[in-house]
Design an enzyme around this catalytic site. Structure first.
Site, PDB file in Angstrom:
ATOM      1  N   GLU A 231       0.888  -1.178   0.000  1.00  0.00           N
ATOM      2  CA  GLU A 231       0.000   0.000   0.000  1.00  0.00           C
ATOM      3  C   GLU A 231       0.913   1.210   0.000  1.00  0.00           C
ATOM      4  OE1 GLU A 231      -3.318  -0.098  -0.040  1.00  0.00           O
ATOM      5  OE2 GLU A 231      -3.677  -2.220   0.395  1.00  0.00           O
ATOM      6  N   CYS A 265      -1.974   9.248   2.560  1.00  0.00           N
ATOM      7  CA  CYS A 265      -1.702   8.729   1.216  1.00  0.00           C
ATOM      8  C   CYS A 265      -2.792   9.186   0.254  1.00  0.00           C
ATOM      9  CB  CYS A 265      -1.600   7.219   1.247  1.00  0.00           C
ATOM     10  SG  CYS A 265      -3.033   6.435   1.998  1.00  0.00           S
TER      11      CYS A 265
HETATM   12  P1  NAD Z   1       8.831   4.666   4.188  1.00  0.00           P
HETATM   13  O1  NAD Z   1       8.715   3.849   2.973  1.00  0.00           O
HETATM   14  O2  NAD Z   1      10.006   5.534   4.360  1.00  0.00           O
HETATM   15  O3  NAD Z   1       8.806   3.714   5.494  1.00  0.00           O
HETATM   16  C1  NAD Z   1       7.739   2.850   5.753  1.00  0.00           C
HETATM   17  C2  NAD Z   1       8.219   1.734   6.677  1.00  0.00           C
HETATM   18  O4  NAD Z   1       9.170   0.925   5.992  1.00  0.00           O
HETATM   19  C3  NAD Z   1       8.917   2.214   7.942  1.00  0.00           C
HETATM   20  O5  NAD Z   1       8.507   1.423   9.028  1.00  0.00           O
HETATM   21  C4  NAD Z   1      10.399   1.973   7.624  1.00  0.00           C
HETATM   22  O6  NAD Z   1      11.207   1.774   8.767  1.00  0.00           O
HETATM   23  C5  NAD Z   1      10.308   0.699   6.811  1.00  0.00           C
HETATM   24  N1  NAD Z   1      11.453   0.426   5.940  1.00  0.00           N
HETATM   25  C6  NAD Z   1      12.360   1.296   5.425  1.00  0.00           C
HETATM   26  N2  NAD Z   1      13.260   0.629   4.651  1.00  0.00           N
HETATM   27  C7  NAD Z   1      12.905  -0.670   4.672  1.00  0.00           C
HETATM   28  C8  NAD Z   1      13.433  -1.843   4.047  1.00  0.00           C
HETATM   29  N3  NAD Z   1      14.497  -1.804   3.246  1.00  0.00           N
HETATM   30  N4  NAD Z   1      12.810  -3.019   4.274  1.00  0.00           N
HETATM   31  C9  NAD Z   1      11.706  -3.086   5.063  1.00  0.00           C
HETATM   32  N5  NAD Z   1      11.171  -2.005   5.687  1.00  0.00           N
HETATM   33  C10 NAD Z   1      11.761  -0.813   5.489  1.00  0.00           C
HETATM   34  O7  NAD Z   1       7.485   5.495   4.288  1.00  0.00           O
HETATM   35  P2  NAD Z   1       7.111   6.630   5.357  1.00  0.00           P
HETATM   36  O8  NAD Z   1       7.864   7.871   5.018  1.00  0.00           O
HETATM   37  O9  NAD Z   1       7.199   6.083   6.735  1.00  0.00           O
HETATM   38  O10 NAD Z   1       5.561   6.835   5.059  1.00  0.00           O
HETATM   39  C11 NAD Z   1       5.049   7.722   4.115  1.00  0.00           C
HETATM   40  C12 NAD Z   1       4.655   6.978   2.860  1.00  0.00           C
HETATM   41  O11 NAD Z   1       3.653   6.010   3.163  1.00  0.00           O
HETATM   42  C13 NAD Z   1       4.019   7.883   1.823  1.00  0.00           C
HETATM   43  O12 NAD Z   1       4.528   7.568   0.551  1.00  0.00           O
HETATM   44  C14 NAD Z   1       2.533   7.530   1.900  1.00  0.00           C
HETATM   45  O13 NAD Z   1       1.809   7.800   0.734  1.00  0.00           O
HETATM   46  C15 NAD Z   1       2.599   6.083   2.209  1.00  0.00           C
HETATM   47  N6  NAD Z   1       1.327   5.619   2.783  1.00  0.00           N
HETATM   48  C16 NAD Z   1       0.516   4.818   2.029  1.00  0.00           C
HETATM   49  C17 NAD Z   1      -0.721   4.402   2.529  1.00  0.00           C
HETATM   50  C18 NAD Z   1      -1.636   3.527   1.730  1.00  0.00           C
HETATM   51  O14 NAD Z   1      -2.557   2.945   2.306  1.00  0.00           O
HETATM   52  N7  NAD Z   1      -1.466   3.411   0.422  1.00  0.00           N
HETATM   53  C19 NAD Z   1      -1.102   4.808   3.807  1.00  0.00           C
HETATM   54  C20 NAD Z   1      -0.252   5.640   4.530  1.00  0.00           C
HETATM   55  C21 NAD Z   1       0.973   6.032   4.014  1.00  0.00           C
END
Ligand code: NAD
Length: 473
Positions: A231, A265
């Site tokens: 997502e 998002c």
């Molecule tokens: P991010 O991708 O930086 O991090 C998300 C999670 O992934 C964190 O817990 C992080 O520690 C973890 N992570 C980072 N590198 C990783 C790896 N290599 N392997 C596994 N896990 C890893 O995102 P963010 O900045 O925390 O969140 C914002 C983003 O989330 C925005 O792009 C937003 O649109 C999206 N989002 C999407 C939805 C949806 O339902 N589509 C909902 C909320 C947020």
């Protein structure tokens, strides 16, 4: 990598403090093994018993409302949205407790396409589900997939965002009060490195976050041949046709673009308006957006909270600077400001924007509405689809046939009609994202819980003598 306290920043004050202990490979493997050991008993319970445990968790959380809201304030710097997030989380627990037992009943055995062979369908929960979540709704997004996974009979390991994870202390206390759950639900603190370790331990992954990380997660899961549900980000468009109720459209779009300071998002991040209505719509939108206040003086007063993640400050600033350098103008707001250690983006309406600007191509995650006129339906659809994202969209028109026709042409998993960002409220409708906004079955609606079940077929020959065509001895 060693086990160390996390250094968390308070988005409202900018203060930093230590919290918890991040996992290392050994502690994480131990946690995963403990959850795996607990899962068979959990899966052997009836769906009703598992639902009762979810209701007990709901009650344990409800008793901790104040503590949870305080933790969410420290995580996000906002008050009103945190209360809504908390209530939505309780509603998620109630909803799955009620719906899961009905959805999990296996279909009755029936004749297969070979008339004398019976087919029985069994569902078996994936043993250990990994949930990796972002910072923008830290509690809700940690639990949104965890709850149906638990209801299905899986154990769940949650890796919350390292940016906003104080809420886990309160959640852990609540889990400890529900013995049936404490052996199948745990949290693993840490940054992306711990997230990557989680991918090595679990049988299925639900990831919510950015496209860039989602790609890494998807690749890692494919290497292990484990299912993953992604997502990801969005750049949601709203299309406003001239026959729409412009005042209503402006109000809906202001809400959908700027609630939670645009850190959702499904925030509206691009607005396209039929050119006849452009001036009137702009003035209505500017009036709506101009009324919104930062919550920088009193966190409980004002509609626009701080930018939660420090790294987002630079993204928003640089997108604005580039847009101004390429000719954009802010009719309302337009700056990122610093107050007592926190950063706020003013609620902003931008005009004279074009697709060459990052602010129209990349996710902003800030309270900014760039507005562009369009000539006709063809151009509106083309502009809306001119993006690598496809999460959701909105269409405003007084003509229901046109609204549905246009919605059908938009490459987005959900389209709100004469409203916007309805996916934040409506959980019963299934949706799958287009393009880079996600991958895998619907998180919403009844299909959501089926993601956590392996489907096993028992194909039964009731004793038909010699149906095989090889010669007999
Ligand atoms: P991010 O991708 O930086 O991090 C998300 C999670 O992934 C964190 O817990 C992080 O520690 C973890 N992570 C980072 N590198 C990783 C790896 N290599 N392997 C596994 N896990 C890893 O995102 P963010 O900045 O925390 O969140 C914002 C983003 O989330 C925005 O792009 C937003 O649109 C999206 N989002 C999407 C939805 C949806 O339902 N589509 C909902 C909320 C947020």
């Amino acid at each position: 990598m060693s086990r160390e306290p996390l250094l968390l920043r308070h988005p409202w004050t900018g203060e930093r403090s230590r919290f918890g202990l991040s996992e290392d490979a050994a502690s994480l493997a131990e946690k995963a093994a403990r959850l795996r050991a607990g899962q068979p008993d959990w899966a052997a319970r009836s769906p009703e018993e598992r639902a009762q445990a979810l209701v007990a968790l709901r009650e344990a959380l409800a008793r901790r409302r104040e503590a949870m809201l305080a933790a969410l304030f420290a995580d996000t710097g906002r008050v009103r949205e945190s209360a809504l997030e908390f209530d939505a989380t309780l509603a998620t627990l109630s909803r799955w407790a009620e719906e899961a037992p009905k959805l999990l009943a296996p279909p009755p055995a029936k004749a297969s396409n070979i008339p004398f062979i019976q087919a029985k369908q069994r569902y078996e929960a994936f043993a250990l589900v990994g949930v990796i979540s972002p910072w923008n709704f830290p509690l809700l997004l940690a639990l949104i997939d965890a709850v149906p996974a638990l209801a299905a009979g899986s154990a769940v390991l949650i890796k919350p965002s390292e940016v906003a994870c104080r809420f886990t202390a309160v959640l852990e206390e609540a889990i400890a009060e529900v013995p049936a759950l404490s052996s199948v639900l745990a949290m693993a603190l840490g940054d992306g490195r711990v997230g990557a370790l989680v991918l090595e331990q679990v049988d299925l992954v639900c990831f919510t976050g950015s496209v860039a990380t989602g790609r890494k997660v998807g690749e890692a899961c494919m290497r292990r041949f484990i299912p993953c549900f992604l997502e990801l980000g969005g750049k949601d468009p709203a299309l406003v046709f001239a026959d729409a109720d412009l005042a209503r459209a402006a109000r809906a779009i202001a809400w959908a673009g700027l609630a939670n300071a645009g850190q959702s998002c499904m925030s509206i991040e691009r607005v396209y308006v039929e050119k006849e209505a452009y001036p009137a719509f702009l003035s209505a939108l500017c009036a709506e957006v101009g009324r919104l206040r930062l919550n920088d003086e009193d966190p409980a007063v004002g509609e626009i909270g701080p930018i939660i993640a420090e790294r987002q400050v630079e993204i928003i600033r640089s997108q604005l600077e580039e847009a101004y350098a390429l000719g954009a103008r802010a009719l309302v707001g337009g700056r990122v400001v610093e107050r007592h250690g926190g950063f706020w983006c003013e609620p902003t309406v931008l005009v004279d924007v074009h697709p060459g600007m990052r602010i129209l191509r990349e996710e902003t995650f800030g309270p900014i509405l760039p507005v562009t006129p369009f000539a006709d339906e063809e151009q509106a659809v083309a502009l809306a689809n001119e993006t690598e994202y496809g999460l959701s969209a909105a269409v405003f028109s007084a003509d229901p046939q046109r609204a549905e026709r246009v919605a059908g042409r938009l490459q987005a998993g959900a389209v709100s009609i004469n409203d916007a960002s309805l996916t934040s409220l409506v959980h019963s409708a299934e949706k799958t994202s287009y393009k880079c906004s996600g991958l895998g079955g619907s998180r919403m609606g009844p299909a959501s819980i089926m993601r956590f079940l392996r489907k096993k077929a028992l194909l039964i020959n009731p004793g038909v003598e010699d149906p095989w065509w090889f010669p007999r001895a």
